[in-house]
Design a protein around this motif. Structure first.
Motif, PDB file in Angstrom:
ATOM      1  N   VAL A  96       0.931  -1.219   0.219  1.00  0.00           N
ATOM      2  CA  VAL A  96      -0.036  -0.038  -0.015  1.00  0.00           C
ATOM      3  C   VAL A  96       1.011   1.227   0.184  1.00  0.00           C
ATOM      4  O   VAL A  96       1.992   1.301   0.811  1.00  0.00           O
ATOM      5  N   VAL A  97       0.600   2.019  -1.035  1.00  0.00           N
ATOM      6  CA  VAL A  97       1.566   3.541  -0.906  1.00  0.00           C
ATOM      7  C   VAL A  97       0.275   4.423  -0.844  1.00  0.00           C
ATOM      8  O   VAL A  97      -0.718   4.839  -1.586  1.00  0.00           O
ATOM      9  N   VAL A  98       0.676   5.377   0.126  1.00  0.00           N
ATOM     10  CA  VAL A  98      -0.120   6.500   0.266  1.00  0.00           C
ATOM     11  C   VAL A  98       0.887   7.709  -0.280  1.00  0.00           C
ATOM     12  O   VAL A  98       1.929   8.010  -0.100  1.00  0.00           O
ATOM     13  N   ARG A  99       0.180   8.568  -0.992  1.00  0.00           N
ATOM     14  CA  ARG A  99       0.810   9.734  -1.677  1.00  0.00           C
ATOM     15  C   ARG A  99      -0.144  11.024  -1.629  1.00  0.00           C
ATOM     16  O   ARG A  99      -1.313  10.917  -1.557  1.00  0.00           O
ATOM     17  N   ARG A 100       0.680  12.299  -1.326  1.00  0.00           N
ATOM     18  CA  ARG A 100      -0.223  13.456  -1.465  1.00  0.00           C
ATOM     19  C   ARG A 100       0.500  14.061  -2.643  1.00  0.00           C
ATOM     20  O   ARG A 100       1.664  14.441  -2.478  1.00  0.00           O
ATOM     21  N   HIS A 101      -0.370  14.652  -3.580  1.00  0.00           N
ATOM     22  CA  HIS A 101      -0.083  15.209  -4.699  1.00  0.00           C
ATOM     23  C   HIS A 101       1.162  14.332  -5.535  1.00  0.00           C
ATOM     24  O   HIS A 101       2.147  15.116  -6.092  1.00  0.00           O
ATOM     25  N   GLY A 102       1.078  13.134  -5.588  1.00  0.00           N
ATOM     26  CA  GLY A 102       2.204  12.380  -6.235  1.00  0.00           C
ATOM     27  C   GLY A 102       3.372  12.077  -5.334  1.00  0.00           C
ATOM     28  O   GLY A 102       4.069  11.249  -5.759  1.00  0.00           O
ATOM     29  N   ARG A 103       3.665  12.569  -4.032  1.00  0.00           N
ATOM     30  CA  ARG A 103       4.785  12.502  -3.449  1.00  0.00           C
ATOM     31  C   ARG A 103       4.506  11.439  -2.450  1.00  0.00           C
ATOM     32  O   ARG A 103       3.127  11.428  -1.707  1.00  0.00           O
ATOM     33  N   PRO A 104       5.123  10.426  -2.417  1.00  0.00           N
ATOM     34  CA  PRO A 104       4.945   9.281  -1.524  1.00  0.00           C
ATOM     35  C   PRO A 104       5.162   9.720   0.131  1.00  0.00           C
ATOM     36  O   PRO A 104       5.990  10.305   0.523  1.00  0.00           O
ATOM     37  N   LEU A 105       4.204   9.395   1.068  1.00  0.00           N
ATOM     38  CA  LEU A 105       4.149   9.714   2.262  1.00  0.00           C
ATOM     39  C   LEU A 105       4.300   8.396   3.185  1.00  0.00           C
ATOM     40  O   LEU A 105       5.038   8.391   4.127  1.00  0.00           O
ATOM     41  N   LEU A 106       4.098   7.116   2.352  1.00  0.00           N
ATOM     42  CA  LEU A 106       3.889   5.772   3.100  1.00  0.00           C
ATOM     43  C   LEU A 106       4.146   4.660   2.351  1.00  0.00           C
ATOM     44  O   LEU A 106       3.327   4.757   1.284  1.00  0.00           O
ATOM     45  N   HIS A 107       4.810   3.735   2.677  1.00  0.00           N
ATOM     46  CA  HIS A 107       4.952   2.630   1.872  1.00  0.00           C
ATOM     47  C   HIS A 107       4.882   1.452   2.880  1.00  0.00           C
ATOM     48  O   HIS A 107       5.544   1.374   3.762  1.00  0.00           O
ATOM     49  N   GLU A 108       3.857   0.668   2.716  1.00  0.00           N
ATOM     50  CA  GLU A 108       3.584  -0.634   3.591  1.00  0.00           C
ATOM     51  C   GLU A 108       3.651  -1.866   2.801  1.00  0.00           C
ATOM     52  O   GLU A 108       3.044  -1.852   1.888  1.00  0.00           O
ATOM     53  N   THR A 109       4.769  -2.607   2.993  1.00  0.00           N
ATOM     54  CA  THR A 109       4.823  -3.732   2.246  1.00  0.00           C
ATOM     55  C   THR A 109       4.660  -5.087   3.091  1.00  0.00           C
ATOM     56  O   THR A 109       5.577  -4.907   4.158  1.00  0.00           O
ATOM     57  N   VAL A 110       4.019  -6.186   2.941  1.00  0.00           N
ATOM     58  CA  VAL A 110       4.031  -7.386   3.422  1.00  0.00           C
ATOM     59  C   VAL A 110       4.239  -8.510   2.459  1.00  0.00           C
ATOM     60  O   VAL A 110       3.184  -8.671   1.494  1.00  0.00           O
ATOM     61  N   ALA A 111       5.351  -9.273   2.401  1.00  0.00           N
ATOM     62  CA  ALA A 111       5.608  -9.851   1.366  1.00  0.00           C
ATOM     63  C   ALA A 111       6.539 -10.930   1.794  1.00  0.00           C
ATOM     64  O   ALA A 111       7.319 -10.766   3.089  1.00  0.00           O
TER      65      ALA A 111
END
Length: 170
Positions: free
Chosen positions: A52-67
């Protein structure tokens, strides 16, 4: 629902790793949802894994990876909290018929939603990875994920809440 054109790999819930570091991944299925204030959430299926990647105006704020197979990641924690980020995970073990019923209900509940992505693996109708936004407010985003492993009778579920305004770094 997306029918993937990749084989389901035999993995277990206890092999899942978790990281908030930006890991470049090529999704097998994904959906980007636009929210308010320039926020977007991209829900991606990475096989029996998710990002899951959360962005504000295209700029990444958070990456959550479960793999599985992320060397620099930690084992998936039962709980983690840092600033405005909170994760809870649970591994449920069940008999094959219970898992089949749970997976079917999950797919039925999420079918047609524009804020969810559901992927099904060939060879086992109950091998599913799904992600869905749960609550979206002005200050908090919550999402859920489910990873089913029919060969081990496991469903790994996560719930994440994220408050972008409270996070300086996670």
């Amino acid at each position: 629902m997306t029918l993937l054109d990749v084989p389901f790999a035999d993995v277990r819930g206890d092999t899942l790793r978790w990281t908030l570091a930006p890991i470049p991944c090529t999704p097998l299925a994904c959906r980007t949802v636009s929210l308010t204030a320039g926020l977007t959430v991209t829900l991606s299926v990475l096989g029996a894994s998710h990002q899951v990647v959360v962005r504000r105006h295209g700029r990444p704020l958070l990456h959550e990876t479960v793999a599985c197979g992320i060397a620099e990641a930690s084992p998936l924690p039962a709980a983690h909290a840092a600033g405005g980020y909170r994760l809870a995970s649970h591994v449920g073990e069940m008999r094959p018929e219970e898992l089949a019923a749970q997976a079917s209900r999950l797919v039925e509940r999420l079918e047609g939603r524009t804020d969810a992505v559901v992927a099904h693996f060939p060879g086992d109708p109950h091998a599913v990875t799904a992600l869905a936004l749960d609550k979206v407010g002005e200050r908090q985003i919550t999402w859920n994920t489910w990873h089913t492993y029919p060969q081990t009778g496991e469903i790994v579920a996560t719930t994440t809440s994220y408050r972008p305004e409270e996070v300086t770094s996670v």
